[in-house]
Scaffold this active site. Structure first.
Site, PDB file in Angstrom:
ATOM      1  N   ASN A 175       0.807  -1.235   0.000  1.00  0.00           N
ATOM      2  CA  ASN A 175       0.000   0.000   0.000  1.00  0.00           C
ATOM      3  C   ASN A 175       0.836   1.279   0.000  1.00  0.00           C
ATOM      4  OD1 ASN A 175       0.716  -0.402   2.659  1.00  0.00           O
ATOM      5  ND2 ASN A 175      -1.274   0.153   3.498  1.00  0.00           N
ATOM      6  N   LYS A 181      12.431  -7.804   1.727  1.00  0.00           N
ATOM      7  CA  LYS A 181      11.519  -8.457   0.786  1.00  0.00           C
ATOM      8  C   LYS A 181      10.321  -7.541   0.589  1.00  0.00           C
ATOM      9  CE  LYS A 181       7.932 -10.915   0.959  1.00  0.00           C
ATOM     10  NZ  LYS A 181       7.248 -10.375  -0.241  1.00  0.00           N
ATOM     11  N   PRO A 182      10.230  -6.900  -0.579  1.00  0.00           N
ATOM     12  CA  PRO A 182       9.065  -6.042  -0.819  1.00  0.00           C
ATOM     13  C   PRO A 182       7.848  -6.892  -1.195  1.00  0.00           C
ATOM     14  CG  PRO A 182      10.488  -6.041  -2.747  1.00  0.00           C
ATOM     15  CD  PRO A 182      11.152  -6.936  -1.726  1.00  0.00           C
ATOM     16  N   ALA A 183       6.675  -6.277  -1.197  1.00  0.00           N
ATOM     17  CA  ALA A 183       5.464  -7.002  -1.588  1.00  0.00           C
ATOM     18  C   ALA A 183       5.557  -7.411  -3.056  1.00  0.00           C
ATOM     19  CB  ALA A 183       4.245  -6.114  -1.360  1.00  0.00           C
ATOM     20  N   SER A 240      -0.284  -7.643   7.483  1.00  0.00           N
ATOM     21  CA  SER A 240      -1.464  -8.097   8.218  1.00  0.00           C
ATOM     22  C   SER A 240      -1.081  -8.688   9.574  1.00  0.00           C
ATOM     23  CB  SER A 240      -2.193  -9.155   7.400  1.00  0.00           C
ATOM     24  OG  SER A 240      -1.342 -10.270   7.209  1.00  0.00           O
ATOM     25  N   GLU A 243       4.266  -3.671  12.461  1.00  0.00           N
ATOM     26  CA  GLU A 243       3.237  -2.660  12.180  1.00  0.00           C
ATOM     27  C   GLU A 243       2.109  -3.398  11.487  1.00  0.00           C
ATOM     28  OE1 GLU A 243       3.299   0.337  13.197  1.00  0.00           O
ATOM     29  OE2 GLU A 243       5.408   0.755  13.594  1.00  0.00           O
ATOM     30  N   CYS A 282      -3.357   1.345   6.727  1.00  0.00           N
ATOM     31  CA  CYS A 282      -3.689   0.739   8.022  1.00  0.00           C
ATOM     32  C   CYS A 282      -4.137   1.793   9.022  1.00  0.00           C
ATOM     33  CB  CYS A 282      -2.513  -0.074   8.533  1.00  0.00           C
ATOM     34  SG  CYS A 282      -0.995   0.848   8.500  1.00  0.00           S
ATOM     35  N   GLU A 286     -10.999  -4.598   9.170  1.00  0.00           N
ATOM     36  CA  GLU A 286     -10.563  -3.527   8.281  1.00  0.00           C
ATOM     37  C   GLU A 286     -11.173  -3.761   6.896  1.00  0.00           C
ATOM     38  OE1 GLU A 286      -6.108  -1.684   8.393  1.00  0.00           O
ATOM     39  OE2 GLU A 286      -6.254  -3.830   8.401  1.00  0.00           O
TER      40      GLU A 286
HETATM   41  P1  ADP Z   1      -1.412  -7.349   2.938  1.00  0.00           P
HETATM   42  O1  ADP Z   1      -2.786  -7.684   3.368  1.00  0.00           O
HETATM   43  O2  ADP Z   1      -1.009  -5.932   3.158  1.00  0.00           O
HETATM   44  O3  ADP Z   1      -1.019  -7.893   1.594  1.00  0.00           O
HETATM   45  P2  ADP Z   1       0.298  -9.369   4.064  1.00  0.00           P
HETATM   46  O4  ADP Z   1       0.590  -9.530   5.518  1.00  0.00           O
HETATM   47  O5  ADP Z   1      -0.365 -10.477   3.356  1.00  0.00           O
HETATM   48  O6  ADP Z   1      -0.534  -8.040   4.026  1.00  0.00           O
HETATM   49  O7  ADP Z   1       1.610  -8.975   3.269  1.00  0.00           O
HETATM   50  C1  ADP Z   1       2.582  -8.100   3.754  1.00  0.00           C
HETATM   51  C2  ADP Z   1       3.935  -8.616   3.338  1.00  0.00           C
HETATM   52  O8  ADP Z   1       4.159  -9.885   3.950  1.00  0.00           O
HETATM   53  C3  ADP Z   1       4.111  -8.831   1.847  1.00  0.00           C
HETATM   54  O9  ADP Z   1       5.440  -8.482   1.491  1.00  0.00           O
HETATM   55  C4  ADP Z   1       3.887 -10.319   1.693  1.00  0.00           C
HETATM   56  O10 ADP Z   1       4.512 -10.851   0.568  1.00  0.00           O
HETATM   57  C5  ADP Z   1       4.538 -10.828   2.964  1.00  0.00           C
HETATM   58  N1  ADP Z   1       4.097 -12.167   3.391  1.00  0.00           N
HETATM   59  C6  ADP Z   1       2.894 -12.745   3.237  1.00  0.00           C
HETATM   60  N2  ADP Z   1       2.889 -13.989   3.752  1.00  0.00           N
HETATM   61  C7  ADP Z   1       4.122 -14.216   4.252  1.00  0.00           C
HETATM   62  C8  ADP Z   1       4.775 -15.298   4.930  1.00  0.00           C
HETATM   63  N3  ADP Z   1       4.132 -16.419   5.214  1.00  0.00           N
HETATM   64  N4  ADP Z   1       6.058 -15.151   5.298  1.00  0.00           N
HETATM   65  C9  ADP Z   1       6.723 -14.016   5.040  1.00  0.00           C
HETATM   66  N5  ADP Z   1       6.181 -12.961   4.408  1.00  0.00           N
HETATM   67  C10 ADP Z   1       4.897 -13.040   4.025  1.00  0.00           C
END
Ligand code: ADP
Length: 483
Positions: free
Chosen positions: A157, A180-182, A234, A255, A289, A386
């Site tokens: 976001n 590690k970015p999204a 999350s 966070e 958030c 949310e």
């Molecule tokens: P959002 O709902 O904002 O996508 P997430 O918690 O799913 O929230 O994702 C936030 C970050 O955490 C992202 O970079 C995602 O790739 C990463 N992520 C999701 N699942 C895992 C996991 N099991 N282990 C490590 N990182 C994760």
């Protein structure tokens, strides 16, 4: 993509000192949420590359920590300047992968860069203490030292600012970072890594690993060399990372989700409250958030406020963020759209009324109309979860104790907001809200100078401000005897 400096858009990951280009046969596709088009690919990496990056980070971190604070500060300062010089390109990259309107994306770059600027300044003010000793011949010295190698996992976001808010203090304190970015928004992360190199950051101090979240996360959490994990995302994933980090007793910065109340009291300036609600609710199309998730309005002003808010929301233009005049972009993906639809359907089935919007947008894709719901109650899903979308649910309340009870009736505790004029009430309510942050007569609270963070299921630790810098240092107590 039409950039002034095309080299900022790089389809590659940075593992230690080495760039790894994406091989389209084994890569992750990145889409533009406004059009569904593929904008590029990033490599699908995993545990091995993460481990290698951590090893390099550990080596380079020692050299970085040994520099003077002024030298580290100068590199960060240059990095900040490069972000500002390239803000238009960084904004375009951000809008292409995330969807928020270009003006908002460029605004995020300036906001994100402000963390690098702030921590470039704070880098020189990491002070220790000299404490009066407990015996005549002893002195107590308290040093602050960098925590070491930091792993960071960030969400889609704020593809720029959620990284800089972590990287700024980490590098200022003398740490290294493996990020590690999204998966949805890697190009903004990669672009700032390109600029970090240009700013003179030592090779290997900052890695950006794209690929399997599960594999990369598992290596980050189990590797004993990583001394801190900083995560924004999350609560569910945060709790999983917390569990995974237990065996190696890492420091954690989390966070996580919020469920922000936004309270309008009878004595509020209603026009200011409407303006604040637009910012707190609809910024980034409701996908932050700290977005207001529940709007509580006191009985005496409920009808007037609803009318004014619905009229203002009706004027918000939804569309492709690259187009002029667009205020609200698309939602990030189909699951995000489905969640918004479920929340609205659930509210309507339990007696809420649509007073603005309320449907998928005619543009199709993941666009949803800016929506205001009236007569919302605590029994509805929007009260507990949310929504992360452009839906403003209006609850009615009687008096102060009633609304404080409702506002605190959630497992989350990140941001909260209220509008009131009476000074005694302002203090009472600010103290009673069980949240890490309270906005009084404002809908916009995030800034580099202030401590951002939550209580309860919203997380651990604070980011930004001098408190955020302390999260990346360890305290060492030195007992000097024989004096
Ligand atoms: P959002 O709902 O904002 O996508 P997430 O918690 O799913 O929230 O994702 C936030 C970050 O955490 C992202 O970079 C995602 O790739 C990463 N992520 C999701 N699942 C895992 C996991 N099991 N282990 C490590 N990182 C994760």
């Amino acid at each position: 993509m039409n950039l002034k400096d095309p080299s900022l858009f790089r389809q590659a990951a940075l593992v230690g000192e080495t760039w790894i280009e994406a091989d389209p046969k084994n890569a992750i596709e990145v889409n533009n949420p406004a059009t569904g088009e593929i904008i590029g690919h990033v490599p699908k990496l995993g545990a091995a590359e993460t481990k290698a990056a951590i090893e390099t980070a550990a080596r380079v971190q020692k050299e970085w920590a040994a520099r003077t604070a002024k030298e580290r500060s100068a590199v960060l300062r240059r990095w900040f300047e490069l972000m500002i010089e390239n803000k238009d390109d960084l904004g375009r990259i951000l809008t292409s992968e995330q969807g928020k309107p270009l003006a908002e994306a460029t605004g995020e770059i300036v906001y994100g860069a402000s963390f690098i600027e702030w921590f470039a300044e704070e880098a020189r003010r990491i002070y220790g203490d000299l404490v009066p000793g407990h015996q005549k011949d002893k002195r107590i010295l308290v040093m602050k030292q960098p925590i070491g190698v930091v792993a960071a996992i960030t969400p889609w976001n704020f593809p720029n600012a959620m990284i800089t808010r972590k990287a700024g203090p980490a590098f200022a304190a003398g740490c290294a970072m493996v990020l590690k970015p999204a998966a949805q928004t890697p190009f903004s992360a990669i672009a700032i890594a390109v600029l970090a190199e240009r700013a003179g950051m030592p090779k290997g101090l900052f890695s950006v690993i794209t690929g399997s979240a599960r594999e990369i996360g598992a290596e980050m959490t189990s590797n004993p060399t990583v001394r801190k994990l900083t995560f924004t995302g999350s609560t569910e994933v945060g709790a999983e990372l917390y569990r995974q980090s237990a065996a190696t007793i890492k420091k954690l910065g989390l966070e996580l989700g919020g469920n922000a109340p936004f309270i309008v009291f009878d004595d509020a300036d209603l026009d200011a409250a409407v303006e604040g609600a637009l910012i707190a609710k609809f910024r980034n199309n409701g996908q932050t958030c700290v977005c207001a998730n529940r709007i509580y309005v006191q009985e005496g002003v409920y009808d007037a406020f609803s009318r004014k808010l619905a009229a203002a929301v009706g004027k918000l233009t939804t569309g492709n963020g690259m187009e002029d005049g667009v205020i609200l972009g698309p939602l990030i993906d189909q699951p995000a759209l489905a969640k918004v639809e479920e929340h609205v359907a659930d509210a309507l089935a339990k007696g809420a009324r649509v007073i603005e919007g309320g449907r998928r947008h005619a543009l199709g894709g993941t666009f949803y109309e800016a929506t205001v719901l009236a007569d919302v109650t605590q029994e509805m899903a929007v009260a507990r979860e949310e929504t992360f979308g452009p839906v403003a649910p209006l609850f009615r309340f009687r008096d102060e104790s009633d609304v404080i009870q409702q506002a605190n009736d959630t497992e989350f505790g990140l941001a909260s907001y209220f509008y009131a004029k009476d000074l005694a009430r302002v203090f009472r309510v600010a103290e009673a809200l069980e949240y890490g942050m309270v906005g009084v007569n404002t809908g916009l609270i995030s800034t580099a100078e202030a401590p951002f963070g939550g209580v309860k299921l919203s997380g651990l630790g604070r980011e930004g401000s001098r408190y955020g810098l302390e999260e990346f240092t360890e305290i060492k107590y030195v007992c000097l005897g024989g004096i």
